[in-house]
Design a protein around this motif. Sequence first.
Motif, PDB file in Angstrom:
ATOM      1  N   ARG A 121      17.887  52.744  51.716  1.00  0.00           N
ATOM      2  CA  ARG A 121      17.971  51.864  52.877  1.00  0.00           C
ATOM      3  C   ARG A 121      19.378  51.320  53.041  1.00  0.00           C
ATOM      4  NH1 ARG A 121      13.327  47.501  52.241  1.00  0.00           N
ATOM      5  NH2 ARG A 121      14.705  46.544  53.819  1.00  0.00           N
ATOM      6  N   ARG A 122      19.836  51.281  54.289  1.00  0.00           N
ATOM      7  CA  ARG A 122      21.193  50.838  54.572  1.00  0.00           C
ATOM      8  C   ARG A 122      21.391  49.367  54.247  1.00  0.00           C
ATOM      9  NH1 ARG A 122      26.306  52.785  54.696  1.00  0.00           N
ATOM     10  NH2 ARG A 122      27.594  51.591  56.141  1.00  0.00           N
ATOM     11  N   ASP A 123      20.344  48.571  54.350  1.00  0.00           N
ATOM     12  CA  ASP A 123      20.479  47.138  54.082  1.00  0.00           C
ATOM     13  C   ASP A 123      20.420  46.799  52.601  1.00  0.00           C
ATOM     14  OD1 ASP A 123      17.839  47.754  53.720  1.00  0.00           O
ATOM     15  OD2 ASP A 123      17.041  46.058  54.852  1.00  0.00           O
ATOM     16  N   GLN A 124      20.327  47.812  51.752  1.00  0.00           N
ATOM     17  CA  GLN A 124      20.339  47.603  50.311  1.00  0.00           C
ATOM     18  C   GLN A 124      21.690  48.014  49.743  1.00  0.00           C
ATOM     19  OE1 GLN A 124      17.019  50.039  49.028  1.00  0.00           O
ATOM     20  NE2 GLN A 124      15.629  48.294  49.037  1.00  0.00           N
ATOM     21  N   LEU A 125      22.121  47.313  48.711  1.00  0.00           N
ATOM     22  CA  LEU A 125      23.365  47.634  48.024  1.00  0.00           C
ATOM     23  C   LEU A 125      23.084  47.832  46.542  1.00  0.00           C
ATOM     24  CD1 LEU A 125      25.821  45.083  49.687  1.00  0.00           C
ATOM     25  CD2 LEU A 125      25.692  47.548  50.094  1.00  0.00           C
ATOM     26  N   PRO A 126      23.834  48.689  45.861  1.00  0.00           N
ATOM     27  CA  PRO A 126      23.611  48.910  44.425  1.00  0.00           C
ATOM     28  C   PRO A 126      24.007  47.696  43.597  1.00  0.00           C
ATOM     29  CG  PRO A 126      25.566  50.076  45.156  1.00  0.00           C
ATOM     30  CD  PRO A 126      24.920  49.545  46.390  1.00  0.00           C
ATOM     31  N   GLU A 127      23.422  47.585  42.427  1.00  0.00           N
ATOM     32  CA  GLU A 127      23.795  46.535  41.480  1.00  0.00           C
ATOM     33  C   GLU A 127      25.119  46.906  40.814  1.00  0.00           C
ATOM     34  OE1 GLU A 127      22.381  43.654  40.838  1.00  0.00           O
ATOM     35  OE2 GLU A 127      20.722  43.944  42.254  1.00  0.00           O
ATOM     36  N   LEU A 128      26.018  45.930  40.735  1.00  0.00           N
ATOM     37  CA  LEU A 128      27.366  46.199  40.204  1.00  0.00           C
ATOM     38  C   LEU A 128      27.695  45.266  39.050  1.00  0.00           C
ATOM     39  CD1 LEU A 128      29.276  46.572  43.595  1.00  0.00           C
ATOM     40  CD2 LEU A 128      28.224  48.384  42.225  1.00  0.00           C
ATOM     41  N   ALA A 129      26.762  45.015  38.196  1.00  0.00           N
ATOM     42  CA  ALA A 129      26.968  44.061  37.103  1.00  0.00           C
ATOM     43  C   ALA A 129      28.023  44.571  36.121  1.00  0.00           C
ATOM     44  CB  ALA A 129      25.657  43.816  36.370  1.00  0.00           C
ATOM     45  N   VAL A 130      28.929  43.677  35.733  1.00  0.00           N
ATOM     46  CA  VAL A 130      29.917  43.959  34.704  1.00  0.00           C
ATOM     47  C   VAL A 130      30.359  42.623  34.124  1.00  0.00           C
ATOM     48  CG1 VAL A 130      31.822  43.961  36.368  1.00  0.00           C
ATOM     49  CG2 VAL A 130      32.096  45.127  34.170  1.00  0.00           C
ATOM     50  N   ALA A 131      30.569  42.575  32.812  1.00  0.00           N
ATOM     51  CA  ALA A 131      30.950  41.323  32.158  1.00  0.00           C
ATOM     52  C   ALA A 131      32.361  40.910  32.565  1.00  0.00           C
ATOM     53  CB  ALA A 131      30.862  41.480  30.651  1.00  0.00           C
ATOM     54  N   GLU A 132      32.603  39.612  32.602  1.00  0.00           N
ATOM     55  CA  GLU A 132      33.911  39.075  32.955  1.00  0.00           C
ATOM     56  C   GLU A 132      34.730  38.688  31.726  1.00  0.00           C
ATOM     57  OE1 GLU A 132      33.538  35.945  35.776  1.00  0.00           O
ATOM     58  OE2 GLU A 132      32.776  37.251  37.355  1.00  0.00           O
ATOM     59  N   THR A 133      34.380  39.216  30.573  1.00  0.00           N
ATOM     60  CA  THR A 133      35.133  38.934  29.350  1.00  0.00           C
ATOM     61  C   THR A 133      36.500  39.618  29.395  1.00  0.00           C
ATOM     62  OG1 THR A 133      34.023  40.816  28.320  1.00  0.00           O
ATOM     63  CG2 THR A 133      33.069  38.628  27.957  1.00  0.00           C
ATOM     64  N   TRP A 160      29.231  39.839  49.732  1.00  0.00           N
ATOM     65  CA  TRP A 160      29.729  40.585  48.579  1.00  0.00           C
ATOM     66  C   TRP A 160      28.552  41.130  47.771  1.00  0.00           C
ATOM     67  CZ3 TRP A 160      34.842  41.431  48.410  1.00  0.00           C
ATOM     68  CH2 TRP A 160      35.682  40.555  49.112  1.00  0.00           C
ATOM     69  N   PRO A 161      28.703  42.338  47.191  1.00  0.00           N
ATOM     70  CA  PRO A 161      29.822  43.272  47.349  1.00  0.00           C
ATOM     71  C   PRO A 161      29.943  43.724  48.803  1.00  0.00           C
ATOM     72  CG  PRO A 161      27.992  44.363  46.269  1.00  0.00           C
ATOM     73  CD  PRO A 161      27.618  42.914  46.356  1.00  0.00           C
ATOM     74  N   ARG A 162      31.143  44.145  49.162  1.00  0.00           N
ATOM     75  CA  ARG A 162      31.444  44.416  50.575  1.00  0.00           C
ATOM     76  C   ARG A 162      31.769  45.887  50.787  1.00  0.00           C
ATOM     77  NH1 ARG A 162      35.516  40.323  53.251  1.00  0.00           N
ATOM     78  NH2 ARG A 162      33.779  39.005  52.570  1.00  0.00           N
ATOM     79  N   ARG A 163      31.070  46.474  51.739  1.00  0.00           N
ATOM     80  CA  ARG A 163      31.367  47.861  52.102  1.00  0.00           C
ATOM     81  C   ARG A 163      32.640  47.925  52.948  1.00  0.00           C
ATOM     82  NH1 ARG A 163      25.195  49.163  53.053  1.00  0.00           N
ATOM     83  NH2 ARG A 163      25.477  47.487  54.572  1.00  0.00           N
TER      84      ARG A 163
END
Length: 241
Positions: A121-133, A160-163
Amino acid sequence: MSRYSFRPTLIPTLATLALLPLLLSLGLWQLDRAAQKEAAMAARESGLAEALLDLNNAPPAAEQAIHRRALAHGRYDTAHQFLVDNQIVQGRVGYQVLTPLRLDEGRAVLVSRGWLPAPSRRDQLPELAVAETPRRVEGTLAAGPSVGLRVGEASVEQGWPRRVQYMDYEYFNASLPYRVLPYVLQLDPSAEDGYRREWGATEFGPERHRGYAVQWFSLAAALVLIYLLVNLRRRGDADHE
């Protein structure tokens, strides 16, 4: 051949004049594409052989950075990530993920962490989790993911996240509370925190382009031969026309 005369007629002449430049230009274009790929491969090999750049210490200008190996120390800004839209991998549409790595209070480098398939679906975005360490990131510097035509604004989204539809460093700088360097750091394929990465891989190399050029030039030669044969007349037949 003295029994034949060359009598060009209107329609074959017009067709040849229209098609011949097109076929020749396509052949020359394929030769140019082959030269471009050879130059890019040579630049990449040369850059990889040079010393590792330290982006925290006097980062180079864009024209001196592309294809060079580099390292950076910093923290990922997970609150401001970009998704370069319409990136095709093996026929599937997805995104290239760009995550800013903050080098200090005023600068960052966009780390290209790889390709992700787009949700159904276009209104869905992938998860982009990453630690900020704090971390040390190594990779190769590049201009960024290739895109098609630059039509309209880079993005009209606010969240955000932004296409984004294409690489626009002015837009990135206007969207972030700090400045980004004018290139991306392609994360090493073996590094953590990344997705699918096949940097430098192309669908085919310069040899394929040369093969296509030969095909276009062969068609041009065949067109000229057909034009000559169609317009040859026996002298006796030509005299009765």
